[in-house]
Write a protein that holds these residues in place. Structure first.
Motif, PDB file in Angstrom:
ATOM      1  N   HIS A  96     -12.571  41.012  -4.494  1.00 61.60           N
ATOM      2  CA  HIS A  96     -11.746  41.576  -5.566  1.00 61.60           C
ATOM      3  C   HIS A  96     -11.951  40.825  -6.870  1.00 61.60           C
ATOM      4  O   HIS A  96     -11.994  41.417  -7.956  1.00 61.60           O
ATOM      5  CB  HIS A  96     -10.273  41.527  -5.155  1.00 61.60           C
ATOM      6  CG  HIS A  96      -9.384  42.316  -6.062  1.00 61.60           C
ATOM      7  ND1 HIS A  96      -8.049  42.015  -6.239  1.00 61.60           N
ATOM      8  CD2 HIS A  96      -9.624  43.383  -6.863  1.00 61.60           C
ATOM      9  CE1 HIS A  96      -7.517  42.861  -7.102  1.00 61.60           C
ATOM     10  NE2 HIS A  96      -8.461  43.710  -7.494  1.00 61.60           N
ATOM     11  N   GLN A  97     -12.119  39.519  -6.781  1.00 63.80           N
ATOM     12  CA  GLN A  97     -12.252  38.703  -7.992  1.00 63.80           C
ATOM     13  C   GLN A  97     -13.672  38.719  -8.551  1.00 63.80           C
ATOM     14  O   GLN A  97     -13.874  38.755  -9.769  1.00 63.80           O
ATOM     15  CB  GLN A  97     -11.843  37.257  -7.703  1.00 63.80           C
ATOM     16  CG  GLN A  97     -11.877  36.357  -8.944  1.00 63.80           C
ATOM     17  CD  GLN A  97     -11.295  34.985  -8.661  1.00 63.80           C
ATOM     18  OE1 GLN A  97     -10.853  34.682  -7.558  1.00 63.80           O
ATOM     19  NE2 GLN A  97     -11.289  34.134  -9.685  1.00 63.80           N
ATOM     20  N   TYR A  98     -14.661  38.708  -7.672  1.00 64.04           N
ATOM     21  CA  TYR A  98     -16.047  38.536  -8.135  1.00 64.04           C
ATOM     22  C   TYR A  98     -16.946  39.735  -7.801  1.00 64.04           C
ATOM     23  O   TYR A  98     -18.158  39.657  -8.018  1.00 64.04           O
ATOM     24  CB  TYR A  98     -16.659  37.290  -7.484  1.00 64.04           C
ATOM     25  CG  TYR A  98     -15.946  36.020  -7.852  1.00 64.04           C
ATOM     26  CD1 TYR A  98     -16.094  35.450  -9.112  1.00 64.04           C
ATOM     27  CD2 TYR A  98     -15.103  35.391  -6.936  1.00 64.04           C
ATOM     28  CE1 TYR A  98     -15.436  34.278  -9.452  1.00 64.04           C
ATOM     29  CE2 TYR A  98     -14.439  34.208  -7.267  1.00 64.04           C
ATOM     30  CZ  TYR A  98     -14.605  33.665  -8.524  1.00 64.04           C
ATOM     31  OH  TYR A  98     -13.944  32.508  -8.856  1.00 64.04           O
ATOM     32  N   ASN A 135     -18.929  58.449  -6.053  1.00 60.60           N
ATOM     33  CA  ASN A 135     -20.152  57.770  -6.468  1.00 60.60           C
ATOM     34  C   ASN A 135     -19.900  56.351  -6.955  1.00 60.60           C
ATOM     35  O   ASN A 135     -20.756  55.752  -7.608  1.00 60.60           O
ATOM     36  CB  ASN A 135     -20.852  58.572  -7.575  1.00 60.60           C
ATOM     37  CG  ASN A 135     -21.334  59.919  -7.082  1.00 60.60           C
ATOM     38  OD1 ASN A 135     -21.893  60.015  -6.002  1.00 60.60           O
ATOM     39  ND2 ASN A 135     -21.086  60.955  -7.867  1.00 60.60           N
ATOM     40  N   GLY A 136     -18.723  55.802  -6.637  1.00 58.26           N
ATOM     41  CA  GLY A 136     -18.372  54.454  -7.080  1.00 58.26           C
ATOM     42  C   GLY A 136     -19.001  53.367  -6.228  1.00 58.26           C
ATOM     43  O   GLY A 136     -19.965  53.593  -5.486  1.00 58.26           O
ATOM     44  N   ILE A 137     -18.409  52.188  -6.273  1.00 56.49           N
ATOM     45  CA  ILE A 137     -19.027  51.027  -5.638  1.00 56.49           C
ATOM     46  C   ILE A 137     -18.983  51.105  -4.115  1.00 56.49           C
ATOM     47  O   ILE A 137     -19.753  50.423  -3.429  1.00 56.49           O
ATOM     48  CB  ILE A 137     -18.368  49.732  -6.157  1.00 56.49           C
ATOM     49  CG1 ILE A 137     -19.331  48.554  -5.980  1.00 56.49           C
ATOM     50  CG2 ILE A 137     -17.011  49.492  -5.490  1.00 56.49           C
ATOM     51  CD1 ILE A 137     -18.981  47.351  -6.818  1.00 56.49           C
ATOM     52  N   ASP A 194      -9.634  36.474   3.097  1.00 56.96           N
ATOM     53  CA  ASP A 194     -10.260  35.572   2.133  1.00 56.96           C
ATOM     54  C   ASP A 194     -11.519  36.196   1.525  1.00 56.96           C
ATOM     55  O   ASP A 194     -11.776  36.064   0.317  1.00 56.96           O
ATOM     56  CB  ASP A 194     -10.576  34.212   2.764  1.00 56.96           C
ATOM     57  CG  ASP A 194     -11.402  34.314   4.032  1.00 56.96           C
ATOM     58  OD1 ASP A 194     -11.620  35.435   4.535  1.00 56.96           O
ATOM     59  OD2 ASP A 194     -11.839  33.258   4.538  1.00 56.96           O
ATOM     60  N   PHE A 195     -12.278  36.904   2.354  1.00 59.24           N
ATOM     61  CA  PHE A 195     -13.459  37.598   1.824  1.00 59.24           C
ATOM     62  C   PHE A 195     -13.055  38.705   0.859  1.00 59.24           C
ATOM     63  O   PHE A 195     -13.647  38.852  -0.225  1.00 59.24           O
ATOM     64  CB  PHE A 195     -14.286  38.187   2.967  1.00 59.24           C
ATOM     65  CG  PHE A 195     -15.370  39.136   2.510  1.00 59.24           C
ATOM     66  CD1 PHE A 195     -16.465  38.662   1.809  1.00 59.24           C
ATOM     67  CD2 PHE A 195     -15.289  40.506   2.773  1.00 59.24           C
ATOM     68  CE1 PHE A 195     -17.478  39.536   1.382  1.00 59.24           C
ATOM     69  CE2 PHE A 195     -16.281  41.376   2.347  1.00 59.24           C
ATOM     70  CZ  PHE A 195     -17.376  40.885   1.653  1.00 59.24           C
ATOM     71  N   LEU A 196     -12.029  39.480   1.214  1.00 62.31           N
ATOM     72  CA  LEU A 196     -11.601  40.563   0.342  1.00 62.31           C
ATOM     73  C   LEU A 196     -11.036  40.035  -0.969  1.00 62.31           C
ATOM     74  O   LEU A 196     -11.226  40.645  -2.037  1.00 62.31           O
ATOM     75  CB  LEU A 196     -10.576  41.439   1.057  1.00 62.31           C
ATOM     76  CG  LEU A 196     -11.104  42.229   2.262  1.00 62.31           C
ATOM     77  CD1 LEU A 196      -9.979  43.023   2.918  1.00 62.31           C
ATOM     78  CD2 LEU A 196     -12.242  43.163   1.850  1.00 62.31           C
ATOM     79  N   ALA A 197     -10.362  38.898  -0.928  1.00 60.03           N
ATOM     80  CA  ALA A 197      -9.851  38.291  -2.166  1.00 60.03           C
ATOM     81  C   ALA A 197     -11.007  37.875  -3.063  1.00 60.03           C
ATOM     82  O   ALA A 197     -10.969  38.083  -4.292  1.00 60.03           O
ATOM     83  CB  ALA A 197      -8.974  37.093  -1.826  1.00 60.03           C
ATOM     84  N   PHE A 248     -15.326  46.156  -7.453  1.00 56.26           N
ATOM     85  CA  PHE A 248     -14.356  46.327  -6.371  1.00 56.26           C
ATOM     86  C   PHE A 248     -12.947  46.145  -6.920  1.00 56.26           C
ATOM     87  O   PHE A 248     -12.513  45.023  -7.208  1.00 56.26           O
ATOM     88  CB  PHE A 248     -14.637  45.323  -5.252  1.00 56.26           C
ATOM     89  CG  PHE A 248     -15.835  45.682  -4.422  1.00 56.26           C
ATOM     90  CD1 PHE A 248     -15.711  46.540  -3.336  1.00 56.26           C
ATOM     91  CD2 PHE A 248     -17.088  45.187  -4.741  1.00 56.26           C
ATOM     92  CE1 PHE A 248     -16.820  46.884  -2.576  1.00 56.26           C
ATOM     93  CE2 PHE A 248     -18.199  45.524  -3.993  1.00 56.26           C
ATOM     94  CZ  PHE A 248     -18.069  46.371  -2.907  1.00 56.26           C
ATOM     95  N   GLY A 249     -12.243  47.254  -7.086  1.00 55.88           N
ATOM     96  CA  GLY A 249     -10.879  47.215  -7.570  1.00 55.88           C
ATOM     97  C   GLY A 249      -9.882  47.249  -6.417  1.00 55.88           C
ATOM     98  O   GLY A 249     -10.252  47.207  -5.243  1.00 55.88           O
ATOM     99  N   GLU A 250      -8.616  47.381  -6.754  1.00 55.63           N
ATOM    100  CA  GLU A 250      -7.565  47.340  -5.743  1.00 55.63           C
ATOM    101  C   GLU A 250      -7.700  48.481  -4.734  1.00 55.63           C
ATOM    102  O   GLU A 250      -7.462  48.303  -3.535  1.00 55.63           O
ATOM    103  CB  GLU A 250      -6.192  47.398  -6.417  1.00 55.63           C
ATOM    104  CG  GLU A 250      -5.031  47.199  -5.456  1.00 55.63           C
ATOM    105  CD  GLU A 250      -5.133  45.877  -4.684  1.00 55.63           C
ATOM    106  OE1 GLU A 250      -4.958  45.904  -3.444  1.00 55.63           O
ATOM    107  OE2 GLU A 250      -5.409  44.837  -5.322  1.00 55.63           O
ATOM    108  N   GLY A 251      -8.090  49.656  -5.215  1.00 52.99           N
ATOM    109  CA  GLY A 251      -8.234  50.788  -4.315  1.00 52.99           C
ATOM    110  C   GLY A 251      -9.320  50.563  -3.274  1.00 52.99           C
ATOM    111  O   GLY A 251      -9.138  50.870  -2.083  1.00 52.99           O
ATOM    112  N   GLU A 252     -10.450  50.020  -3.717  1.00 47.27           N
ATOM    113  CA  GLU A 252     -11.548  49.760  -2.781  1.00 47.27           C
ATOM    114  C   GLU A 252     -11.168  48.666  -1.783  1.00 47.27           C
ATOM    115  O   GLU A 252     -11.436  48.776  -0.577  1.00 47.27           O
ATOM    116  CB  GLU A 252     -12.810  49.348  -3.551  1.00 47.27           C
ATOM    117  CG  GLU A 252     -13.479  50.459  -4.344  1.00 47.27           C
ATOM    118  CD  GLU A 252     -12.824  50.751  -5.683  1.00 47.27           C
ATOM    119  OE1 GLU A 252     -13.191  51.739  -6.321  1.00 47.27           O
ATOM    120  OE2 GLU A 252     -11.932  49.969  -6.094  1.00 47.27           O
ATOM    121  N   ILE A 253     -10.507  47.625  -2.279  1.00 48.39           N
ATOM    122  CA  ILE A 253     -10.111  46.528  -1.388  1.00 48.39           C
ATOM    123  C   ILE A 253      -9.084  47.021  -0.367  1.00 48.39           C
ATOM    124  O   ILE A 253      -9.136  46.664   0.818  1.00 48.39           O
ATOM    125  CB  ILE A 253      -9.551  45.349  -2.208  1.00 48.39           C
ATOM    126  CG1 ILE A 253     -10.632  44.798  -3.154  1.00 48.39           C
ATOM    127  CG2 ILE A 253      -9.014  44.265  -1.290  1.00 48.39           C
ATOM    128  CD1 ILE A 253     -11.869  44.287  -2.455  1.00 48.39           C
TER     129      ILE A 253
END
Length: 514
Positions: free
Chosen positions: A101-103, A9-11, A95-98, A72-77
């Motif tokens: 991950h940040q925003y 049920n996460g992001i 670049d999109f995934l970075a 969006f954490g490391e696992g999702e990315i």
């Protein structure tokens, strides 16, 4: 159980196209352009042989909690990095995934909403989301998932409570719901009009005592051991002498169940305890209620509750009450006295919103900010019902001289309604329908939207369950009875001001080739 199961049920509980659109905005360099989305529904639930004339908003608190706790954490990315196109290339670029991950959270959004427990109507924004277009877009699926179903169940519960004439409603739907939807449904039912739920986890969460009885299987088990129905009842009463509510239709309701219950009730009375009542779960519930009441009256237990269950909904409850009102006097019973002993256990038809399984709420782009100016946006459709009302808006409830809600007015943000002078209201879909509000006709105006998130911080004080219930009751008391009618309810007006109507028509004419 793997980690994916724990975070289902996460992001990532979203539609893929939200992510692909967000990447498109990012690659175009417009992902931070401010945009506004409106969440609304287009029509009331229609259950086939009966229809709703209003809805009750629910789901907001759990949406807020979800927005605060998900990003969006490391696992999702890492997972998104594995997704491929039809030709085997990467679906999402680094670049999109970075950036994600940040925003990739919801701290940048501003959200307004109509609070839970309020009566709401089609075409008016229940939730308004403003912020960078990519992030606002990513919220769509979760927002609709959190708001549509609870609003549907809260509406159904409210109609059942109306039919029950203020008598208690017990929500029993956990076994019949769509897995974890039972929890959101039970909470929504409590907001909408149910007094208790059998769902222990939800009861704990909202600080309401769980309620329940026993199953037919308990009686069957005793009988399989060579004992009888009365032995099962006695064992239950011995363990729960002050909470004794007996299910009496396992064998024969009137010839076995009620007489055996009376036997146990007399034993309880001799020990200084007072029984709670009986439950009827099958058969002609109105007739059986009358006959059971006669037996209980003869034994001087005419004050115990009679709980009814078994595929009840608002129309069935109304029919039971109507039948008792007509038939009880024939047996020397006062109808209102019997009706005021009834309690309704509702399960499948409430938790599944029987007859109308989806609300159909939508999330539509209505404005985009260009520089310092907000530009209105609008979807064009061959169906007028699918063309949202554009621009930044406010929602105001108008009350007439009686104090009854007479219309919900959609106006442009910052627009002042000329209440003292009178003004015109326009139907949101029809070009030919217009209503003139005369000077002094409106006794009160009430803004319906309240800030929820401002600059990503929650500024909303979540109301208690009792406050939400009181809100619903107050709103219903200020609705015309025709709007609350179970079948073919009167239509409540949701209208546009002339300024918003003109803006909508201007965009239609500008967009559609002449």
């Amino acid at each position: 159980m793997n980690n994916d199961s724990m975070n289902i049920n996460g992001i990532l509980c979203t539609d893929l196209y939200q992510l692909t659109m967000a990447q498109l905005y990012f690659q175009m360099g417009v992902h931070e352009k401010p945009a506004q989305f409106d969440n609304f529904f287009r029509r009331y639930p229609d259950y086939g042989n009966h229809q709703a004339g209003y809805c009750v908003s629910a789901g907001l608190e759990w949406l807020i909690s979800w927005m605060e706790s998900n990003r969006f954490g490391e696992g999702e990315i890492s997972y998104l990095r594995t997704l491929e196109t039809a030709t085997g290339s990467r679906l999402f670029e680094d670049d999109f995934l970075a950036w994600l991950h940040q925003y990739g959270d919801f701290r940048c959004l501003n959200v307004q909403a109509i609070p839970e427990g309020r009566v709401v109507h089609p075409h008016e924004p229940l939730t308004i989301v403003e912020g960078p277009v990519a992030i606002a877009q990513l919220l769509e699926t979760a927002l609709l998932n959190h708001m549509n179903y609870p609003t549907l169940v809260a509406t159904k519960a409210s109609r059942m409570a109306d039919s029950a004439r203020g008598r208690p409603i017990l929500e029993f739907g956990l076994r019949r719901a769509q897995q974890n939807g039972a929890n959101a449904g039970a909470r929504a039912a409590l907001i909408g009009g149910a007094d208790f739920t059998s769902n222990v986890a939800v009861s704990k969460m909202v600080n309401v005592a769980p309620k329940g009885t026993h199953a037919h299987s308990m009686v069957q088990f005793f009988m399989a051991m060579g004992l009888g129905e009365v032995d099962a009842f006695r064992a239950y009463a011995d363990l729960y002498p002050d909470d004794c509510l007996l299910l009496v239709d396992t064998v024969n309701t009137l010839e076995s169940g009620v007489p055996n219950a009376i036997t146990i009730f007399e034993e309880l009375r001799q020990k200084g305890h007072h029984p709670v009542g009986i439950r009827l779960d099958s058969g002609d519930l109105a007739y059986l209620s009358i006959q059971a009441a006669l037996q209980l009256k003869e034994a001087n237990f005419d004050d115990v509750s009679i709980v009814l269950s078994g595929d009840l909904d608002e129309l069935v409850i109304w029919q039971i009450v109507t039948q008792i009102s007509a038939e009880a006097p024939r047996y020397g019973l006062e109808p209102d006295q019997l009706i005021n002993r009834l309690v309704y256990g509702v399960g499948t038809r409430l938790i599944t919103s029987w007859g109308e399984p989806a609300l159909g709420g939508v999330y539509k782009l209505v404005a985009v900010k260009e520089g310092d100016r907000w530009e209105s946006a609008m979807k064009i459709s061959e169906s007028p019902a699918k063309m949202p009302n554009p621009g930044q808006k406010q929602v105001t409830r108008l009350y007439d001289s009686r104090g009854y809600a007479t219309a919900d007015c959609l106006s442009l943000k910052g627009e002042t309604l000329p209440i003292d002078e009178g003004f015109s209201l326009y139907h949101p879909l029809s070009y030919s329908k217009k209503r003139v509000i005369g000077p002094g006709e409106i006794s009160q105006t009430e803004p319906l939207l309240t800030p929820i998130f401002e600059n990503g911080k929650v500024v909303y004080q979540t109301p208690t369950l009792e406050e939400m219930r009181a809100r619903r009751t107050a709103d219903l008391e200020r609705l015309d009875p025709g709007i609350r009618r179970l079948v073919n309810p009167h239509i409540y007006h949701v209208s546009l001001t002339e300024n918003l109507w003109d803006l909508k028509n201007e965009l239609i004419h500008k967009t559609i080739p002449q």
